[in-house]
Design an enzyme around this catalytic site. Sequence first.
Site: not given
Length: 231
Positions: A169, A200
Amino acid sequence: MSETLTINTPDGAFSAYVARPTAETAPAVVVIQEIFGVNKVMRDICDGLAAQGFVAICPDLFWRIEPGIDITDQSEAEWKRAFELFNAFDVDAGVSDIAATIAAARALPGVSGKVGAVGYCLGGLLAFLTATRTDADACISYYGVGLEKHVGEADKLARPLLMHIAEKDQFVPPEAQQVIQAALKDHPQITIHTYAGRDHAFAREGGAHYDAADAAKANGRSLTFFQTNLA
């Protein structure tokens, strides 16, 4: 079928998108937005949950900044606006708006009484705080941003929380993930799933980092979790 719900708070009123299942009574799920407002992605998630047998409610949490935000992740200008909204957003006020949404959901005709919450991105952080600060029956957090600053609140967590973490992420660096894992992995109410190689918003259809296989895996786990805890 969908409708619009108005939720009143001491600070004013805001609207929520509501999608209903065919069943006459069903548990409710509050769907907590990303940084793009109540957009097509969020409405589609609500419609999908309704098809799976839930009353899905997506409140307009940016109403204090500007009501009715509905943008996409497809242009630079929209991303710039989204980050402006993210930076202007009052997290504590947002959680209190979610609490008001949960209360409104419990009172809705056709809602069985159980109310869960699921959030993505900014909403992933808010879903964690919904789990620690409200009476939601079960919560799911997808790749919450800024969660590492709030892990101490897990002491207040009394009901089930499912967390999906993208290992790559870009908004939650490895150090932050280590803090989250160390603080939460042994909590009796928390289940954490990590997704290797995912960035993400890997579950956002149409997004740059969408991964169909892991999105399906995460969403399947989420459905089982809600069916178990909101029945």
